[in-house]
Design a protein around this motif. Sequence first.
Motif, PDB file in Angstrom:
ATOM      1  N   MET A 190    -102.340 -41.762  90.326  1.00 53.85           N
ATOM      2  CA  MET A 190    -103.096 -41.688  88.689  1.00 53.85           C
ATOM      3  C   MET A 190    -104.555 -42.302  89.218  1.00 53.85           C
ATOM      4  SD  MET A 190    -101.475 -42.030  85.191  1.00 53.85           S
ATOM      5  CE  MET A 190    -100.252 -43.243  85.723  1.00 53.85           C
ATOM      6  N   GLN A 191    -105.498 -41.912  88.726  1.00 56.96           N
ATOM      7  CA  GLN A 191    -106.513 -43.164  88.516  1.00 56.96           C
ATOM      8  C   GLN A 191    -106.105 -43.999  87.421  1.00 56.96           C
ATOM      9  OE1 GLN A 191    -109.430 -40.165  87.890  1.00 56.96           O
ATOM     10  NE2 GLN A 191    -109.430 -39.756  90.616  1.00 56.96           N
ATOM     11  N   ALA A 192    -107.279 -45.302  87.817  1.00 57.60           N
ATOM     12  CA  ALA A 192    -106.929 -46.192  85.709  1.00 57.60           C
ATOM     13  C   ALA A 192    -107.789 -45.352  85.059  1.00 57.60           C
ATOM     14  CB  ALA A 192    -108.715 -47.224  86.661  1.00 57.60           C
ATOM     15  N   GLY A 193    -106.995 -45.834  84.198  1.00 55.74           N
ATOM     16  CA  GLY A 193    -107.448 -45.616  82.335  1.00 55.74           C
ATOM     17  C   GLY A 193    -106.876 -43.570  82.569  1.00 55.74           C
ATOM     18  N   ALA A 194    -106.255 -43.198  83.391  1.00 54.18           N
ATOM     19  CA  ALA A 194    -105.946 -41.876  83.292  1.00 54.18           C
ATOM     20  C   ALA A 194    -104.577 -41.335  82.297  1.00 54.18           C
ATOM     21  CB  ALA A 194    -105.555 -41.230  84.699  1.00 54.18           C
ATOM     22  N   ALA A 195    -104.569 -40.988  81.295  1.00 49.98           N
ATOM     23  CA  ALA A 195    -103.590 -40.999  80.813  1.00 49.98           C
ATOM     24  C   ALA A 195    -102.299 -40.142  81.090  1.00 49.98           C
ATOM     25  CB  ALA A 195    -103.665 -39.998  79.980  1.00 49.98           C
ATOM     26  N   ALA A 196    -100.888 -40.465  81.216  1.00 49.25           N
ATOM     27  CA  ALA A 196    -100.098 -40.223  82.307  1.00 49.25           C
ATOM     28  C   ALA A 196     -99.482 -38.950  81.390  1.00 49.25           C
ATOM     29  CB  ALA A 196     -98.915 -41.671  82.047  1.00 49.25           C
ATOM     30  N   GLU A 197     -99.062 -37.881  82.192  1.00 49.21           N
ATOM     31  CA  GLU A 197     -98.015 -37.020  81.880  1.00 49.21           C
ATOM     32  C   GLU A 197     -96.829 -37.492  81.183  1.00 49.21           C
ATOM     33  OE1 GLU A 197     -99.723 -34.039  80.616  1.00 49.21           O
ATOM     34  OE2 GLU A 197    -101.724 -34.928  81.822  1.00 49.21           O
ATOM     35  N   PRO A 198     -96.176 -37.119  79.822  1.00 44.32           N
ATOM     36  CA  PRO A 198     -95.270 -37.172  79.185  1.00 44.32           C
ATOM     37  C   PRO A 198     -94.371 -36.461  80.929  1.00 44.32           C
ATOM     38  CG  PRO A 198     -95.251 -35.315  78.014  1.00 44.32           C
ATOM     39  CD  PRO A 198     -97.346 -35.572  79.577  1.00 44.32           C
ATOM     40  N   HIS A 199     -92.752 -37.690  80.308  1.00 40.58           N
ATOM     41  CA  HIS A 199     -92.208 -36.929  81.396  1.00 40.58           C
ATOM     42  C   HIS A 199     -90.447 -36.083  81.228  1.00 40.58           C
ATOM     43  CE1 HIS A 199     -92.944 -39.548  84.763  1.00 40.58           C
ATOM     44  NE2 HIS A 199     -93.144 -40.449  83.462  1.00 40.58           N
ATOM     45  N   ILE A 200     -90.561 -35.054  81.841  1.00 41.56           N
ATOM     46  CA  ILE A 200     -89.351 -34.152  80.684  1.00 41.56           C
ATOM     47  C   ILE A 200     -88.719 -34.194  81.588  1.00 41.56           C
ATOM     48  CG2 ILE A 200     -89.503 -31.391  80.213  1.00 41.56           C
ATOM     49  CD1 ILE A 200     -92.432 -31.314  79.646  1.00 41.56           C
ATOM     50  N   ILE A 201     -86.921 -33.763  80.869  1.00 45.05           N
ATOM     51  CA  ILE A 201     -85.503 -33.482  81.669  1.00 45.05           C
ATOM     52  C   ILE A 201     -85.760 -32.122  80.917  1.00 45.05           C
ATOM     53  CG2 ILE A 201     -83.438 -34.899  81.874  1.00 45.05           C
ATOM     54  CD1 ILE A 201     -85.088 -37.452  82.003  1.00 45.05           C
ATOM     55  N   VAL A 202     -84.765 -31.749  82.037  1.00 47.78           N
ATOM     56  CA  VAL A 202     -84.048 -31.023  81.491  1.00 47.78           C
ATOM     57  C   VAL A 202     -82.891 -30.773  81.420  1.00 47.78           C
ATOM     58  CG1 VAL A 202     -83.894 -28.232  81.218  1.00 47.78           C
ATOM     59  CG2 VAL A 202     -86.068 -29.354  81.254  1.00 47.78           C
ATOM     60  N   LEU A 203     -81.976 -31.387  80.848  1.00 45.06           N
ATOM     61  CA  LEU A 203     -80.183 -30.660  81.257  1.00 45.06           C
ATOM     62  C   LEU A 203     -79.540 -29.499  80.989  1.00 45.06           C
ATOM     63  CD1 LEU A 203     -78.913 -33.906  79.118  1.00 45.06           C
ATOM     64  CD2 LEU A 203     -79.714 -33.811  81.693  1.00 45.06           C
ATOM     65  N   ASN A 204     -78.255 -29.649  81.973  1.00 43.05           N
ATOM     66  CA  ASN A 204     -77.798 -27.879  81.743  1.00 43.05           C
ATOM     67  C   ASN A 204     -76.116 -28.527  80.569  1.00 43.05           C
ATOM     68  OD1 ASN A 204     -76.330 -25.426  82.097  1.00 43.05           O
ATOM     69  ND2 ASN A 204     -75.576 -25.479  84.112  1.00 43.05           N
ATOM     70  N   ARG A 205     -76.550 -27.995  79.735  1.00 44.29           N
ATOM     71  CA  ARG A 205     -75.524 -28.404  78.392  1.00 44.29           C
ATOM     72  C   ARG A 205     -74.064 -27.125  78.300  1.00 44.29           C
ATOM     73  NH1 ARG A 205     -76.786 -30.879  73.454  1.00 44.29           N
ATOM     74  NH2 ARG A 205     -77.691 -30.507  73.332  1.00 44.29           N
ATOM     75  N   SER A 206     -73.950 -26.852  79.968  1.00 42.27           N
ATOM     76  CA  SER A 206     -72.655 -26.564  80.067  1.00 42.27           C
ATOM     77  C   SER A 206     -72.057 -27.497  80.810  1.00 42.27           C
ATOM     78  CB  SER A 206     -73.136 -24.951  80.888  1.00 42.27           C
ATOM     79  OG  SER A 206     -73.704 -25.156  81.494  1.00 42.27           O
ATOM     80  N   GLN A 207     -73.027 -28.243  81.041  1.00 42.66           N
ATOM     81  CA  GLN A 207     -71.929 -29.145  81.909  1.00 42.66           C
ATOM     82  C   GLN A 207     -71.058 -29.956  81.621  1.00 42.66           C
ATOM     83  OE1 GLN A 207     -75.588 -31.399  84.439  1.00 42.66           O
ATOM     84  NE2 GLN A 207     -74.382 -30.578  85.527  1.00 42.66           N
ATOM     85  N   PRO A 208     -69.690 -30.788  82.298  1.00 39.90           N
ATOM     86  CA  PRO A 208     -69.503 -31.431  81.369  1.00 39.90           C
ATOM     87  C   PRO A 208     -70.413 -32.980  80.670  1.00 39.90           C
ATOM     88  CG  PRO A 208     -67.833 -31.322  83.373  1.00 39.90           C
ATOM     89  CD  PRO A 208     -69.698 -30.518  83.820  1.00 39.90           C
ATOM     90  N   ALA A 209     -70.037 -33.628  79.805  1.00 42.54           N
ATOM     91  CA  ALA A 209     -70.780 -34.660  79.351  1.00 42.54           C
ATOM     92  C   ALA A 209     -70.406 -35.384  80.119  1.00 42.54           C
ATOM     93  CB  ALA A 209     -70.103 -35.429  77.744  1.00 42.54           C
ATOM     94  N   ASP A 210     -70.157 -35.990  81.175  1.00 44.79           N
ATOM     95  CA  ASP A 210     -70.502 -37.089  82.161  1.00 44.79           C
ATOM     96  C   ASP A 210     -71.616 -36.332  82.863  1.00 44.79           C
ATOM     97  OD1 ASP A 210     -68.505 -35.314  83.320  1.00 44.79           O
ATOM     98  OD2 ASP A 210     -66.853 -36.742  84.375  1.00 44.79           O
ATOM     99  N   ARG A 211     -71.017 -35.703  83.170  1.00 45.09           N
ATOM    100  CA  ARG A 211     -72.189 -35.629  84.475  1.00 45.09           C
ATOM    101  C   ARG A 211     -73.115 -35.098  83.909  1.00 45.09           C
ATOM    102  NH1 ARG A 211     -69.447 -35.261  89.471  1.00 45.09           N
ATOM    103  NH2 ARG A 211     -67.736 -34.267  89.321  1.00 45.09           N
TER     104      ARG A 211
END
Length: 187
Positions: free
Chosen positions: A1-22
């Motif tokens: 990333m270049q100095a002064g460039a804005a970082a893109e937000p991170h997106i995390i997608v979770l599978n709701r059908s997984q057990p909560a511990d996973r």
Amino acid sequence: MQAGAAAEPHIIVLNRSQPADRMRFTLCHELGHIVMHNFPTPNMEDEADAFASCFLLPTEDIRPAFVGRRVDLRLLASLKPEWKVSMASLVFAAKRTGAINATQAQYIWKQFNIHKIKLREPPELDFEAEEPRTVSDLVSLHINDMGYTLSDLSTMLKMNEVEVAKTYNIDLPGDGKARRAHLRIIQ
């Protein structure tokens, strides 16, 4: 990333059908990538797994759960609801703390296979997935206790009022729901 460039937000997608511990482990694993990896590395998956394991089961915090006890499927099953992690994660933590050695861990993995719980742990040990509430609770606090209006929040967040209400679960006038505070004082 270049100095002064804005970082893109991170997106995390979770599978709701997984057990909560996973889901919890996956979320921490992805957080590990955000914290540690600006670019791909050969060991990044192992590093993110180690981060998640240490984040959810800090070595010094989990160590007493194993002291003076036989680490077996019964103990792992009893610790799962308390620590809200998979039995498999507990095996890695037990090994990391020195409660078991590589041979003992291998024996436990064989037990997982024999009991067919390596990929799917017993459903009776499942627990409900946590719903994130901190941001919604803060918004509710600002409206209910600090006197901010939906318009005030909309201006600060640079969102329209309907979008703010939907995003942060704020009851709009005339929607038929009573407004309720989410925060409680516990003594």
